[in-house]
Every structure is written in structure tokens, then in C-alpha cells.
Design an enzyme around this catalytic site. Sequence first.
Site, mmCIF file in Angstrom:
data_model
loop_
_atom_site.group_PDB
_atom_site.id
_atom_site.type_symbol
_atom_site.label_atom_id
_atom_site.label_comp_id
_atom_site.label_asym_id
_atom_site.label_seq_id
_atom_site.Cartn_x
_atom_site.Cartn_y
_atom_site.Cartn_z
ATOM 1 N N HIS A 82 -10.612 -5.712 9.337
ATOM 2 C CA HIS A 82 -11.155 -5.226 8.078
ATOM 3 C C HIS A 82 -12.616 -4.403 8.281
ATOM 4 C CE1 HIS A 82 -8.764 -8.638 6.526
ATOM 5 N NE2 HIS A 82 -8.980 -7.884 5.409
ATOM 6 N N GLU B 159 0.945 -1.149 -0.154
ATOM 7 C CA GLU B 159 -0.203 -0.083 0.176
ATOM 8 C C GLU B 159 0.836 1.343 -0.001
ATOM 9 O OE1 GLU B 159 -0.702 -2.587 1.828
ATOM 10 O OE2 GLU B 159 -2.798 -3.089 0.916
#
Lengths: 324, 323
Positions: A126, A57
Site C-alpha cells: 500500500h 480494478e
Amino acid sequence: MLYRSALNKAIDESMEADSSVVILGEDVGRYGGSYRVSEGLFSKYGEKRVIDTPIAELSIVGNAIGMAIAGLRPIAEIMTANFSLLAMDQIINHAAKFRYMSGGKMTIPLTVRMPGGVSRQLAAQHSENYETLFSSIPGLIVLAASNASYAYYGLKWAIFSNDPVVFLEHELLYPMDMEFREIKNFDPFKAEIVKEGKDVTIITYLKMRYDVIEAAKELEKAGINAEIIDLNSLRPLDIETIANSVKKTKKAVIVEEDHKTGGMGAEILAQITEKCFYDLDAPVLRIAGEDVPIPYNRKLELASIPTPEKIVKKILEWKAENGI
Amino acid sequence: MNSARVKKFYYLMRLGREFELAAKREYMNGNIAGFLHLDIGQEAVSVGTMQAFDKGDVFTHYREHVLAIARGMDPKLVMAELFGKKTGISRGKGGSMHLFEPKLDFYGGDAIVAGHLPIAVGCAYARKIQGENAGVFAIFGDGASNAGAFFESINIASAWKLPVIFFLENNFYAIGTHISWVSPFIEQFHKVKNYMPAKVIDGMNVCEVYDAVTEAKEYIENGLGPYFIEAKTYRYEGHSMSDAGKYRSEEELEIYKSKDPIENLKKEALKKGLADERYFRETDAKIEHIINEAVEFAKNSPEPDVEELYDGVFCKECENVIP
């Protein structure tokens, strides 16, 4: 129109109109995007402009900043807001600051898209809302799309903005079929008055919009006519629309999925206090996510975030407590 | 090595050194504050790289005054930036670590160790798909070669065959931590050699630096992918002005000072008849004048107005624009 189709349409039309628009991220290309937002773009625009990246990322956003410096208009997709933490250095130390640190010489036309929020039993890594982290950083524009129209117009605006924009989506919204309204003279920073009302102003954004709409129907039965405001833009915040409504209803409730401590609601509450203190008939009520990492178990998961039932219950309790 | 090139190298290295000595003095005088990372001892790297990589995009780390000047940035504007003045290259908003000039394709001083490497890779990607082959130059220190951003960057640049030169200036110390204490080897090219051509050079020799970057440039321009150069060099000063340098011995410092890139180039040039004493005398005098002028310019420049506080956060021209 499906929410995800609105996003797809915004990207597709932007890529069609301007060859400098590219999209990059994990699985955005051949796979079609984890939430199918980039579906069909790979076959249409090819691997140079629809870029499958490694799971890295920091590099997805860092690479996108470099592309932006070189004159492209990159859209960096982060699969889940939680993973944006790995890219935080690039978003905050680089994207948000280059223009200022260079005395206004650098231009970073970057969009970082990411879904967040509590979906269904994805557990703590998540299920996060990080809008406060982004919204507290000068140099970033933070937009939060709750509906197909804003998803379409807002994302298009973000892509063609010359400043870095963090574009927040919500995982549960992608498959939702929504009414699509055409908007003339779109202003990305303008909050939407979802429903007019006279008794209380409820301020919300992203997926909570729908829980609030449902709660408002119940409140109506209890004789409370709520005005609902969907913020759309979290930075800058449309305090004018909020203040005008609070001055009318004299009461404010903030509903957010984010944790209560230091959440968006804390900032909104502070600004309401600054602007409308003498207009208020009651303390501002914050209905927010609990201060716990989001649990896996469905019952506990629901207990950790606002639901329509909880919103109704808390507002009625607040009403009774304050004699309003 | 020809006369014109040697003279250019000497001029820029001496200019860089005198600039930094002046900056050090002005720091002591209280005219410069914050962090000041000096390049003294490493001028061969800064000058050799920028002379060889004369086109294309440059991404640098925070020790970048000499790189900026060797790239063509006016020493006056750099000094004014160090003074935090309105006339500085970043209008007093960046300071020593953040000298930016897009007109020179010079992006940096980045103060996040290894943070600029993914950005350089993204820029290289864009240049490649735009069909430009000048490529990207990214310079960083040995401290950066242990960071995640470094490993991500060499992997991606190599997987996508991007035109980027990774240039590591290995001065052995990340602030006060010797590379051997935190890495399994001193020479960092071992980390990269399976990904791309990787070589180690003498970073105290400007001609060697120039030749290596020239070779790397040809390689990336041919679309063969990235290239890695590690230059062994040494900084005479501490990491920044607050660093007393107690982690290294006087002997070690003396060994490297005996390899001084400027003095050695001068000796070599005199020996080979590429420049005479008079050239050096005149050049030194010219540089003294330029540096004095830069300091005076910085001293006499105005501070930014408080009204400028909010300038440059966003591009005003793009507000509320729908394409």
C-alpha cells in the site's frame, strides 16, 4: 483549501457542467470515497453517475474505457496506486493504444485517478509510487498534483481532455490545508517554479515538494540558494523550464519518493544530460527512495524515502565532494 | 428461413471465406505479415451474429476479418489494412488484429484475450444510462472464458442488468490447448448459467446463430440484463499462419469440414428451392471480382508516410483546452 476539497470541487463542477461526466470506483458512492474525495457527489448526482463498483480494478478501468467509447467522460478512481497494477492491461494495452491502433478514429476521454506514495506504515503493498510505469507509455498523459490549485485545474483539464490521463495524487496530501491560487490560462504541462534561486535547481513533484521546500530553508542557512521546480506533468515533461533553470544555476538535484533504479529521476537526469551537459558544474544528484519494498516499521519506512533532513545532508555532501 | 435472407447469408459467408483465402495467399506471397488469424470454418458465427445484431455496439477479438466485413466494412479497406497500407481501415497502424470503425459501432479486434469484455460492459452501462436499448455485442473465444476479465464481466453485467450479449465461439482450441485440458467442462455456459440466460447452439449453422442472437437481442432490449450464447464451431486453419495444427487429428478436421456452414446452407437452399444453381454461380463470380479488386486495391495503395508515425497518438484538438 484542503487538497481533497480541491479535487472534489473539480469533479463536482465538472459533473454539474456536463452530464456526461461520471465517476466510478470502489466505495466512491455511498461511502464517499476512501479519502473522501467524492464526498457528497452520490447524493447530488445519484447512483447512475457516481458508481460503486466491485473490487475489480481491471473492470473499473475497462468499464470506464467502454463508457468513454460510448460518449461519457468517466473518472475511474483506483483506491491505491498498488491496485492499478491489476488494471495495467486496460490502462496500457487499451486506453493508451486504441487511438493509435485505429488510425486516429477512436477517442478515449478517460481520467484514471489514484493516490500513491508512502503514507504511514501501510507496508509494501500500500505504499508504492508507479509514476515511471505510466510515464513510459506513449498514449498516456501523466499529471501529478502536489497542491490544491493544480489538483483543481489539472483534474478539470484531465476530465475534459479527449485523451486518457493518469492523474496521480498522494495519500498524505488529502487532509493538508493549502493556499488556493486562481490560475488564468492554465497550462497542465507547465512546470511550476516554486521558489527562485541561483545556486542549484532542485526538481521534484508530488509530496516531495514540501520536503524540498523545508530542506531549502536549511540549505539557505548553509549559504545555498536553491531554485525549486515542481513538475506537475510527468508526461509530457516540461524540459524547457528545467533546462532554463539548470543553465542558470549550473547544478541540478532531483528529489523523488520513487525507487532510484529506473525511477522518474533517471529519465529527468537523462534529459538534463542531453540538453545541458556543457552547462553543468557538477554531476546531477539523485535523491530517491531506496531500492527496497517499503517496510512497515516507521523507522525503516523513513529510512527508505527522502526526508527534509536527508535531502539537506545529501546536498551538502554532494557539494563538498564536487568542490562547489 | 426465406430466400432473401438465405442469399444474404450465403453471400457474406462466401465473401468472408474468399477474402480469407486471398489473405492466406497474400501472406504466402509476402504481402501480409505479422499475425493472421483466419476464420475459415467459422463463417456462420461471424455472419449470423452480425446480421442479427444489426444495431448497437460490437466489441470483437482478434479473429475478426469476417465479422468486420459482415458488419459492413469494405473488404478493400480491410485488405489494405492487412497489407499495412495508408488506405487501410486503421491507416496501416492496426493490422489484421485491429480493425476499428466507430461509424459502424465496430470496436475491435482486440488482441488481449478477454481484454475487450470489461470495455463492452462499460459501453453497455453507458448505453443504458443514456436510455438507448440497442445494447452491446461482445464476441470472444473459449480461451477467454478462463480469464479473470471474463468472470469480472459476467458478474458486473449481471449485477447491473446491462444490455450485453456475451457470445462465446467455442472452437475448442486456445491456440493449441484443448478446452478440456484447462477447464472442468467443454461447454463453457456452465460458468454463466447462474448469472443470466445461457444457451449452447450449433455454430456451424448460420440460421441457428441468427435466430439465437435475434432472441438474445430482444431479451436485452427489454432491459432484462445480459444474455449468454455459446456456439460450437471449428476453425479449419491453425490459430495463425505459424500454427501447423499438429495438436488435432485429420479425422477431427474432416468431421467438421463435413459440417461446412457454407456448403450446407447451399445444399439446404437448393433442396428447399430458396435459390438456384445460377444464383450461386453468379454470386461466386461476383465475389471473385470483389476479392480480386480488394487485393489489387491493397497492392496498389501507398505505404503510410514516415511523417504519419506520430499521428493519432493523441487528439491534437484538445491540447491546452480548459472548459
